[in-house]
Design a protein around this motif. Structure first.
Motif, PDB file in Angstrom:
ATOM      1  N   HIS A  32       0.833  -1.205   0.000  1.00 56.65           N
ATOM      2  CA  HIS A  32       0.000   0.000   0.000  1.00 56.65           C
ATOM      3  C   HIS A  32       0.870   1.258   0.000  1.00 56.65           C
ATOM      4  CE1 HIS A  32      -3.602  -2.268   2.012  1.00 56.65           C
ATOM      5  NE2 HIS A  32      -3.353  -2.699   0.787  1.00 56.65           N
ATOM      6  N   ALA A  33       1.894   1.256   0.867  1.00 54.96           N
ATOM      7  CA  ALA A  33       2.784   2.416   0.967  1.00 54.96           C
ATOM      8  C   ALA A  33       3.526   2.653  -0.344  1.00 54.96           C
ATOM      9  CB  ALA A  33       3.777   2.212   2.113  1.00 54.96           C
ATOM     10  N   LYS A  34       3.994   1.596  -0.968  1.00 51.67           N
ATOM     11  CA  LYS A  34       4.719   1.720  -2.242  1.00 51.67           C
ATOM     12  C   LYS A  34       3.813   2.295  -3.325  1.00 51.67           C
ATOM     13  CE  LYS A  34       8.050   0.443  -5.314  1.00 51.67           C
ATOM     14  NZ  LYS A  34       7.736   1.268  -6.456  1.00 51.67           N
ATOM     15  N   ALA A  35       2.582   1.819  -3.384  1.00 46.64           N
ATOM     16  CA  ALA A  35       1.646   2.328  -4.390  1.00 46.64           C
ATOM     17  C   ALA A  35       1.391   3.818  -4.181  1.00 46.64           C
ATOM     18  CB  ALA A  35       0.330   1.547  -4.333  1.00 46.64           C
ATOM     19  N   TRP A  36       1.221   4.241  -2.915  1.00 48.80           N
ATOM     20  CA  TRP A  36       0.974   5.657  -2.639  1.00 48.80           C
ATOM     21  C   TRP A  36       2.224   6.484  -2.936  1.00 48.80           C
ATOM     22  CZ3 TRP A  36      -2.921   8.620  -2.767  1.00 48.80           C
ATOM     23  CH2 TRP A  36      -2.860   9.919  -2.248  1.00 48.80           C
ATOM     24  N   ALA A  37       3.397   5.978  -2.568  1.00 55.71           N
ATOM     25  CA  ALA A  37       4.646   6.695  -2.847  1.00 55.71           C
ATOM     26  C   ALA A  37       4.855   6.857  -4.348  1.00 55.71           C
ATOM     27  CB  ALA A  37       5.828   5.955  -2.219  1.00 55.71           C
ATOM     28  N   HIS A  48      -0.896  13.289   2.493  1.00 55.99           N
ATOM     29  CA  HIS A  48      -1.291  12.024   3.104  1.00 55.99           C
ATOM     30  C   HIS A  48      -2.357  11.328   2.268  1.00 55.99           C
ATOM     31  CE1 HIS A  48       1.040  12.177   6.770  1.00 55.99           C
ATOM     32  NE2 HIS A  48       0.786  13.479   6.828  1.00 55.99           N
ATOM     33  N   ASP A  49      -2.325  10.030   2.307  1.00 50.65           N
ATOM     34  CA  ASP A  49      -3.302   9.206   1.605  1.00 50.65           C
ATOM     35  C   ASP A  49      -4.660   9.358   2.291  1.00 50.65           C
ATOM     36  OD1 ASP A  49      -4.854   7.165   0.510  1.00 50.65           O
ATOM     37  OD2 ASP A  49      -3.253   5.675   0.600  1.00 50.65           O
ATOM     38  N   PRO A  50      -5.688   9.791   1.576  1.00 48.00           N
ATOM     39  CA  PRO A  50      -6.998   9.980   2.202  1.00 48.00           C
ATOM     40  C   PRO A  50      -7.737   8.667   2.456  1.00 48.00           C
ATOM     41  CG  PRO A  50      -7.134  10.469  -0.124  1.00 48.00           C
ATOM     42  CD  PRO A  50      -5.681  10.201   0.180  1.00 48.00           C
ATOM     43  N   ASN A  51      -7.189   7.557   1.984  1.00 49.12           N
ATOM     44  CA  ASN A  51      -7.858   6.256   2.099  1.00 49.12           C
ATOM     45  C   ASN A  51      -7.048   5.260   2.918  1.00 49.12           C
ATOM     46  OD1 ASN A  51     -10.010   7.027   0.232  1.00 49.12           O
ATOM     47  ND2 ASN A  51      -8.394   6.976  -1.309  1.00 49.12           N
ATOM     48  N   LEU A  52      -6.561   5.677   4.084  1.00 52.41           N
ATOM     49  CA  LEU A  52      -5.684   4.815   4.878  1.00 52.41           C
ATOM     50  C   LEU A  52      -6.397   3.655   5.565  1.00 52.41           C
ATOM     51  CD1 LEU A  52      -3.216   7.350   6.483  1.00 52.41           C
ATOM     52  CD2 LEU A  52      -2.785   5.689   4.698  1.00 52.41           C
ATOM     53  N   ASN A  53      -7.655   3.815   5.900  1.00 49.85           N
ATOM     54  CA  ASN A  53      -8.399   2.732   6.570  1.00 49.85           C
ATOM     55  C   ASN A  53      -7.668   2.216   7.805  1.00 49.85           C
ATOM     56  OD1 ASN A  53     -10.451   2.808   4.582  1.00 49.85           O
ATOM     57  ND2 ASN A  53      -9.194   1.542   3.242  1.00 49.85           N
ATOM     58  N   ASP A  54      -7.350   3.111   8.724  1.00 50.83           N
ATOM     59  CA  ASP A  54      -6.683   2.795  10.003  1.00 50.83           C
ATOM     60  C   ASP A  54      -5.221   2.367   9.858  1.00 50.83           C
ATOM     61  OD1 ASP A  54      -8.910   3.463  11.554  1.00 50.83           O
ATOM     62  OD2 ASP A  54      -9.755   1.463  11.316  1.00 50.83           O
ATOM     63  N   GLU A  55      -4.610   2.584   8.706  1.00 48.54           N
ATOM     64  CA  GLU A  55      -3.178   2.331   8.557  1.00 48.54           C
ATOM     65  C   GLU A  55      -2.434   3.595   8.960  1.00 48.54           C
ATOM     66  OE1 GLU A  55      -2.502   1.232   4.483  1.00 48.54           O
ATOM     67  OE2 GLU A  55      -3.687  -0.592   4.653  1.00 48.54           O
TER      68      GLU A  55
END
Length: 79
Positions: A32-37, A48-55
């Protein structure tokens, strides 16, 4: 990226705080982090990613005139 060194850098800092448990590696979270980066790098923005879902999320951005790449441990030290 060296996951063992990255995780150790985070957990060294977490150990400085009482009642803070160490983190364990998650391939899913890393993906997930790699995709956002990759998204941020493509757009040339930092947010910041608006779709973290508690991450959890820590963002580190570095611009350097040297060719040396920053490591995860370098980023943890700069937070």
């Amino acid at each position: 990226m060296d996951e063992v060194k990255c995780l150790a850098a985070h957990n060294d800092k977490r150990a400085l705080h009482q009642q803070t448990s160490p983190l364990i590696w998650s391939d899913t979270l890393a993906q997930h982090a790699k995709a956002w980066a990759d998204h941020l790098a493509e757009k040339g923005i930092v947010e910041h990613d608006p779709n973290l879902n508690d991450e959890g999320e820590n963002i580190y951005w570095s611009i350097s005139s040297t060719a040396k790449a920053q490591s995860c441990a370098d980023a943890v030290e700069k937070w």
